[in-house]
Design a protein around this motif. Structure first.
Motif, PDB file in Angstrom:
ATOM      1  N   LEU A  52      -1.613  -7.160   1.812  1.00  0.00           N
ATOM      2  CA  LEU A  52      -0.217  -7.242   1.372  1.00  0.00           C
ATOM      3  C   LEU A  52       0.670  -7.219   2.604  1.00  0.00           C
ATOM      4  O   LEU A  52       0.678  -6.237   3.352  1.00  0.00           O
ATOM      5  CB  LEU A  52       0.119  -6.068   0.455  1.00  0.00           C
ATOM      6  CG  LEU A  52       1.581  -5.919   0.014  1.00  0.00           C
ATOM      7  CD1 LEU A  52       2.072  -7.159  -0.732  1.00  0.00           C
ATOM      8  CD2 LEU A  52       1.741  -4.670  -0.856  1.00  0.00           C
ATOM      9  N   THR A  53       1.397  -8.302   2.813  1.00  0.00           N
ATOM     10  CA  THR A  53       2.217  -8.405   4.012  1.00  0.00           C
ATOM     11  C   THR A  53       3.669  -8.054   3.722  1.00  0.00           C
ATOM     12  O   THR A  53       4.174  -8.271   2.607  1.00  0.00           O
ATOM     13  CB  THR A  53       2.120  -9.828   4.609  1.00  0.00           C
ATOM     14  OG1 THR A  53       2.756  -9.856   5.871  1.00  0.00           O
ATOM     15  CG2 THR A  53       2.756 -10.863   3.706  1.00  0.00           C
ATOM     16  N   VAL A  54       4.340  -7.480   4.709  1.00  0.00           N
ATOM     17  CA  VAL A  54       5.757  -7.142   4.584  1.00  0.00           C
ATOM     18  C   VAL A  54       6.548  -8.395   4.221  1.00  0.00           C
ATOM     19  O   VAL A  54       6.313  -9.475   4.767  1.00  0.00           O
ATOM     20  CB  VAL A  54       6.270  -6.533   5.903  1.00  0.00           C
ATOM     21  CG1 VAL A  54       7.789  -6.416   5.887  1.00  0.00           C
ATOM     22  CG2 VAL A  54       5.629  -5.165   6.143  1.00  0.00           C
ATOM     23  N   GLY A  55       7.484  -8.251   3.292  1.00  0.00           N
ATOM     24  CA  GLY A  55       8.315  -9.359   2.863  1.00  0.00           C
ATOM     25  C   GLY A  55       7.854 -10.022   1.586  1.00  0.00           C
ATOM     26  O   GLY A  55       8.590 -10.821   0.993  1.00  0.00           O
ATOM     27  N   THR A  56       6.646  -9.705   1.115  1.00  0.00           N
ATOM     28  CA  THR A  56       6.141 -10.267  -0.136  1.00  0.00           C
ATOM     29  C   THR A  56       6.986  -9.767  -1.307  1.00  0.00           C
ATOM     30  O   THR A  56       7.232  -8.559  -1.432  1.00  0.00           O
ATOM     31  CB  THR A  56       4.678  -9.854  -0.353  1.00  0.00           C
ATOM     32  OG1 THR A  56       3.895 -10.270   0.762  1.00  0.00           O
ATOM     33  CG2 THR A  56       4.128 -10.470  -1.627  1.00  0.00           C
ATOM     34  N   LEU A  57       7.438 -10.657  -2.167  1.00  0.00           N
ATOM     35  CA  LEU A  57       8.242 -10.267  -3.315  1.00  0.00           C
ATOM     36  C   LEU A  57       7.367  -9.709  -4.426  1.00  0.00           C
ATOM     37  O   LEU A  57       6.321 -10.283  -4.772  1.00  0.00           O
ATOM     38  CB  LEU A  57       9.039 -11.458  -3.847  1.00  0.00           C
ATOM     39  CG  LEU A  57      10.194 -11.959  -2.977  1.00  0.00           C
ATOM     40  CD1 LEU A  57      10.869 -13.158  -3.642  1.00  0.00           C
ATOM     41  CD2 LEU A  57      11.217 -10.857  -2.723  1.00  0.00           C
ATOM     42  N   GLY A  58       7.805  -8.590  -5.011  1.00  0.00           N
ATOM     43  CA  GLY A  58       7.106  -7.974  -6.117  1.00  0.00           C
ATOM     44  C   GLY A  58       8.074  -7.398  -7.123  1.00  0.00           C
ATOM     45  O   GLY A  58       9.293  -7.404  -6.919  1.00  0.00           O
ATOM     46  N   ARG A  59       7.529  -6.893  -8.216  1.00  0.00           N
ATOM     47  CA  ARG A  59       8.337  -6.259  -9.261  1.00  0.00           C
ATOM     48  C   ARG A  59       8.037  -4.771  -9.291  1.00  0.00           C
ATOM     49  O   ARG A  59       6.870  -4.361  -9.237  1.00  0.00           O
ATOM     50  CB  ARG A  59       8.041  -6.874 -10.624  1.00  0.00           C
ATOM     51  CG  ARG A  59       8.410  -8.348 -10.724  1.00  0.00           C
ATOM     52  CD  ARG A  59       8.386  -8.828 -12.175  1.00  0.00           C
ATOM     53  NE  ARG A  59       7.066  -8.708 -12.755  1.00  0.00           N
ATOM     54  CZ  ARG A  59       6.150  -9.674 -12.713  1.00  0.00           C
ATOM     55  NH1 ARG A  59       6.408 -10.810 -12.074  1.00  0.00           N
ATOM     56  NH2 ARG A  59       4.968  -9.506 -13.271  1.00  0.00           N
ATOM     57  N   LEU A  60       9.076  -3.950  -9.401  1.00  0.00           N
ATOM     58  CA  LEU A  60       8.894  -2.519  -9.485  1.00  0.00           C
ATOM     59  C   LEU A  60      10.002  -1.897 -10.299  1.00  0.00           C
ATOM     60  O   LEU A  60      11.030  -2.522 -10.564  1.00  0.00           O
ATOM     61  CB  LEU A  60       8.824  -1.885  -8.093  1.00  0.00           C
ATOM     62  CG  LEU A  60      10.108  -1.867  -7.251  1.00  0.00           C
ATOM     63  CD1 LEU A  60      10.018  -0.763  -6.209  1.00  0.00           C
ATOM     64  CD2 LEU A  60      10.304  -3.206  -6.545  1.00  0.00           C
ATOM     65  N   GLN A  61       9.786  -0.642 -10.691  1.00  0.00           N
ATOM     66  CA  GLN A  61      10.732   0.085 -11.512  1.00  0.00           C
ATOM     67  C   GLN A  61      11.650   0.950 -10.660  1.00  0.00           C
ATOM     68  O   GLN A  61      11.210   1.603  -9.715  1.00  0.00           O
ATOM     69  CB  GLN A  61       9.981   0.975 -12.509  1.00  0.00           C
ATOM     70  CG  GLN A  61       9.097   0.237 -13.488  1.00  0.00           C
ATOM     71  CD  GLN A  61       9.901  -0.490 -14.537  1.00  0.00           C
ATOM     72  OE1 GLN A  61      10.896   0.020 -15.043  1.00  0.00           O
ATOM     73  NE2 GLN A  61       9.463  -1.693 -14.884  1.00  0.00           N
ATOM     74  N   ILE A  62      12.942   0.938 -11.010  1.00  0.00           N
ATOM     75  CA  ILE A  62      13.910   1.880 -10.459  1.00  0.00           C
ATOM     76  C   ILE A  62      14.642   2.506 -11.643  1.00  0.00           C
ATOM     77  O   ILE A  62      14.390   2.162 -12.804  1.00  0.00           O
ATOM     78  CB  ILE A  62      14.906   1.196  -9.500  1.00  0.00           C
ATOM     79  CG1 ILE A  62      15.736   0.137 -10.257  1.00  0.00           C
ATOM     80  CG2 ILE A  62      14.164   0.569  -8.325  1.00  0.00           C
ATOM     81  CD1 ILE A  62      16.879  -0.433  -9.427  1.00  0.00           C
ATOM     82  N   ARG A  63      15.558   3.413 -11.364  1.00  0.00           N
ATOM     83  CA  ARG A  63      16.344   4.004 -12.450  1.00  0.00           C
ATOM     84  C   ARG A  63      17.260   2.955 -13.081  1.00  0.00           C
ATOM     85  O   ARG A  63      17.707   2.030 -12.408  1.00  0.00           O
ATOM     86  CB  ARG A  63      17.174   5.171 -11.916  1.00  0.00           C
ATOM     87  CG  ARG A  63      16.345   6.389 -11.542  1.00  0.00           C
ATOM     88  CD  ARG A  63      17.180   7.450 -10.856  1.00  0.00           C
ATOM     89  NE  ARG A  63      16.370   8.612 -10.558  1.00  0.00           N
ATOM     90  CZ  ARG A  63      16.281   9.692 -11.342  1.00  0.00           C
ATOM     91  NH1 ARG A  63      16.999   9.742 -12.463  1.00  0.00           N
ATOM     92  NH2 ARG A  63      15.506  10.702 -11.019  1.00  0.00           N
ATOM     93  N   ALA A  64      17.533   3.132 -14.349  1.00  0.00           N
ATOM     94  CA  ALA A  64      18.389   2.187 -15.064  1.00  0.00           C
ATOM     95  C   ALA A  64      19.772   2.094 -14.447  1.00  0.00           C
ATOM     96  O   ALA A  64      20.444   1.064 -14.562  1.00  0.00           O
ATOM     97  CB  ALA A  64      18.491   2.590 -16.535  1.00  0.00           C
TER      98      ALA A  64
END
Length: 213
Positions: A52-64
């Motif tokens: 996994l390289t820096v800058g790769t786009l992903g999905r993650l959860q944050i507070r609403a």
């Protein structure tokens, strides 16, 4: 965790080929808490290894409300959440999961120089997979290992909060702590994957950055 029936245990064929792109997901398919596309380095009955390289786009959860999950410890495990797409911004990471183990080993490399920073044993459920990626669930507690092999546990306080806020029972937390004991035993014996020389790994410079499906 209850996974869909079509998922199979990690370490079973068919295996992915070196250079192939897959997704690494924490959470159920369709309801991930964290998912990033990665490049396969190795996949067989012994281990799944991805880059996994820096800058790769992903999905993650944050507070609403847009804040980070750890912005308020009083409800870190119960606050409403939403999904965002973000570039991976930590170190370049080699991720290793050995089938059946309730933890993965992450190796961190500096983004500018590629210098090896250390190992991070992430406690999680044993992986299952489908044709597109691998699935697990994070279990909060971790173990950090320095290049000189000194180590310590990370986020023990958050595991206590997870019990207080109802994510785990006391019995489940005790089982997670037992996995940390197992990891530390492997470190003391310097068993796989720590003894396998992965700290010298360098990715193929021709590998493209994978994208979210």
């Amino acid at each position: 965790m209850d996974y869909p029936d079509q998922l199979r245990p990690s370490g079973t064929p068919p295996f992915w080929s070196r250079g192939e792109h897959i997704t690494w997901t924490y959470g159920l398919p369709g309801r991930p808490s964290w998912v990033y596309p990665m490049t396969v380095v190795q996949d067989d009955a012994d281990a799944l290894v991805t880059w996994l390289t820096v800058g790769t786009l992903g999905r993650l959860q944050i507070r609403a409300d847009g804040r980070e999950l750890r912005a308020d410890r009083s409800d870190v495990f119960t606050a409403p959440r939403k999904e965002v797409v973000r570039p991976f911004s930590a170190h370049h990471t080699l991720r290793i999961h050995q089938p059946g183990r309730q933890w993965s080993t992450l190796l961190f490399f500096k983004g500018d120089s590629g210098e090896f920073v250390g190992w991070y044993a992430n406690i999680e459920e044993a992986h299952v997979r489908d044709a597109h990626g691998t699935y697990s669930r994070d279990h909060v507690l971790d173990v950090w290992i320095e290049p000189d092999r000194t180590f310590w546990r990370k986020d023990e306080d958050e595991l206590e909060l997870a019990v207080e806020q109802g994510r785990y029972t006391a019995e489940e937390a005790a089982a997670i702590t037992a996995v940390a004991d197992e990891i530390e035993g492997v470190i003391r014996a310097w068993g796989p994957p720590f003894c396998d020389g992965w700290e010298t790994f360098r990715p193929d410079p021709d590998w493209p950055v994978p994208v979210l499906p």
